[in-house]
Scaffold this active site. Structure first.
Site, PDB file in Angstrom:
ATOM      1  N   GLU A 153       0.874  -1.173   0.000  1.00 53.49           N
ATOM      2  CA  GLU A 153       0.000   0.000   0.000  1.00 53.49           C
ATOM      3  C   GLU A 153       0.912   1.224   0.000  1.00 53.49           C
ATOM      4  OE1 GLU A 153      -2.668   2.755   2.801  1.00 53.49           O
ATOM      5  OE2 GLU A 153      -2.459   0.672   3.469  1.00 53.49           O
ATOM      6  N   CYS A 210      -2.577   8.597   2.953  1.00 51.60           N
ATOM      7  CA  CYS A 210      -2.439   8.402   1.502  1.00 51.60           C
ATOM      8  C   CYS A 210      -3.769   8.471   0.774  1.00 51.60           C
ATOM      9  CB  CYS A 210      -1.742   7.075   1.225  1.00 51.60           C
ATOM     10  SG  CYS A 210      -2.504   5.671   2.054  1.00 51.60           S
TER      11      CYS A 210
END
Length: 483
Positions: free
Chosen positions: A256, A290
């Site tokens: 990720e 993010c």
């Protein structure tokens, strides 16, 4: 004197070979505690301990593994206030965020994977015209999820509870063993998680935690021949280096990575909803996430009103000590990261963007604070629009029609989470399907925690969360027989 944290290796609390280093509260700049600096040999020992524990743990009944996770969830939930205070001190999060989104989500993730799911499923029988021996027949098949082995979990600094729990819980549920390498800025919470798992009855070696500021700690945990898989959350640059190491030995990866989420706002959008959603970039982890909608694409008919209302939102939110009840925006993680975010704001000015909110360091006596900042009159070739800043900074770019909005949204190296705001739900879903992102929020920044999570392009490899995490931390084996 502030306690000095030992490592957790092979079921024992071990003094670090490299001594200890200071963990700093980003709000007060005071010492939170002393984290252990592992040597490469100690990391290697942790990986070896996980390898030795893998056989017995993988053969443990799924119901027994689930029971350990359930007990850990109960321990974490019972100590939520204590753990949230530590998380707040390490990360600078507001107490509400630390309590609910960090510790609370961690407990929920352990609880979720304490529910046993089927690890095998039948595949539709196939009629073969001729098999290897020249005979026709019906072949049955079963797909079986098998554990990968030893998993190194390299976790991010923005959430030292939910992020590690999202890796450790499904990995353990599937019968893997883990070596956790927490971010150097806030590792103490991860050791509390290991303590909770130890008390819950996890066998020695099944969970190991090694920390350190040296890059050698993470490198050793990734490169060890005892490690079969690496699960990483962090920057694309670091993820690329990890992937290169994994590729040499064909290790499984779950990545990720970075994001630069586009928020496509059409003329018919509910402005209040759009402003509230985009405003989470300022308020949620001070933009250090993010999935934040940091790249706003505003259709021209709504552009000026959206900029005006976002500026008002940024000016209105309270910046300051996260221990104060009225604080919405706390500090970023470190002085170095504050300097990085501020350098991007200055770069935006030089590129021609107009700072319509923020842009100056808050007048506070201590702490690593960045004012919520809104950049307007941006063009899509600006670095502040294209690069991940990881702070409370939003850039707004205008567009004319649907096709241009989609093209701009997709014109990026990233593809983690995008967003669409429109009063025309059919159009919103039509646009969502054309966005090259692992997830799209339609008129919301909320997430369904059973939906697959991961990115396109340079935002990652693989999917986790919910049942998808059980697939991520397993290999699928096919067992075939004559019907």
């Amino acid at each position: 004197m502030t306690a000095r944290q030992p490592l957790f290796v092979g079921g024992s609390w071990v003094e670090p070979d490299g001594g200890h280093y200071e963990v700093t509260d980003p709000a007060s700049e005071e010492t939170v505690g002393w984290a252990p600096e592992a040597s490469r040999d100690q990391v290697v020992a942790a990986c070896a301990a996980a390898r030795e524990a893998f056989g017995p743990w993988s053969r443990t009944a799924p119901e027994e593994r689930a029971a350990v996770l359930g007990r850990a969830a109960g321990i974490i939930a019972a100590r939520r206030e204590e753990y949230a205070s530590l998380a707040q001190a390490e990360t600078g999060a507001t107490f509400g965020t630390a309590r609910a989104m960090q510790v609370g989500v961690a407990a929920a993730r352990f609880r979720r994977y304490a529910h046993v799911e089927p690890a095998e499923w039948a595949i539709t029988p196939q009629i073969n015209e001729a098999g290897p021996m020249g005979k026709a027949g019906v072949m049955g098949a079963l797909a079986v999820r098998q554990p990968v082995g030893v998993v190194t979990c390299v976790t991010s600094y923005n959430n030292p509870w939910a992020n590690p729990a999202g890796k450790v819980a499904p990995a353990l549920a599937m019968g893997n063993t883990v070596v956790v390498k927490p971010a150097p800025q806030d590792p103490l919470s991860v050791y509390r998680m290991a303590q909770a798992l130890e008390e819950a009855g996890v066998p020695p070696g099944v969970v190991n935690v090694v920390s350190g500021r040296s890059t050698g700690v993470g490198e050793a945990a990734v490169a060890s021949p005892d490690v079969d898989m690496v699960s990483f959350t962090g920057s694309t640059a670091v993820g690329r280096r990890i992937a290169e190491v994994c590729g040499r030995d064909m290790k499984r990866q779950l990545m990720e990575l970075g994001g630069k989420g586009a928020a496509v706002v059409f003329d018919d959008a509910d402005l209040r909803s759009a402003v509230a959603g985009i405003g989470t970039t300022f308020s949620f982890y001070s933009g250090q996430i993010c999935t934040a909608p940091t790249r706003v694409l505003a259709q021209r008919g709504i552009h000026d009103r959206l900029v005006e209302q976002l500026a008002a939102y940024a000016d209105r939110v309270q910046v300051g000590d996260p221990r104060e009840p009225d604080t919405v925006v706390g500090p970023v993680i470190s002085a170095a990261h504050r300097d990085r975010v501020e350098s991007y704001v200055e770069l935006g000015r030089k590129e021609g963007a107009v700072v319509v909110a923020g842009g100056e360091r808050p007048d506070l006596p201590r702490g690593f604070y960045v004012a919520p900042t809104l950049l307007a009159d941006c063009t899509h070739d600006m670095r502040v629009v294209r690069e991940e800043i990881f702070g409370p900074v939003v850039a707004v770019v205008p567009f004319d029609d649907e096709e241009e909005g989609i093209a701009l949204a997709n014109d990026t190296d990233y593809g983690l989470i995008d967003y669409v705001w429109s009063g025309d739900v059919a159009r919103a879903f039509r646009v969502a399907r054309r966005l090259r992102a692992g997830g799209v929020g339609v008129n919301t920044v909320g997430r369904n925690m059973e939906a697959p999570f991961g990115g396109f392009k340079k935002s990652g490899v693989g999917r986790d969360v919910g049942s998808y995490a059980l697939h991520a931390y397993s290999e699928v084996q096919a067992i075939v027989w004559p019907g």
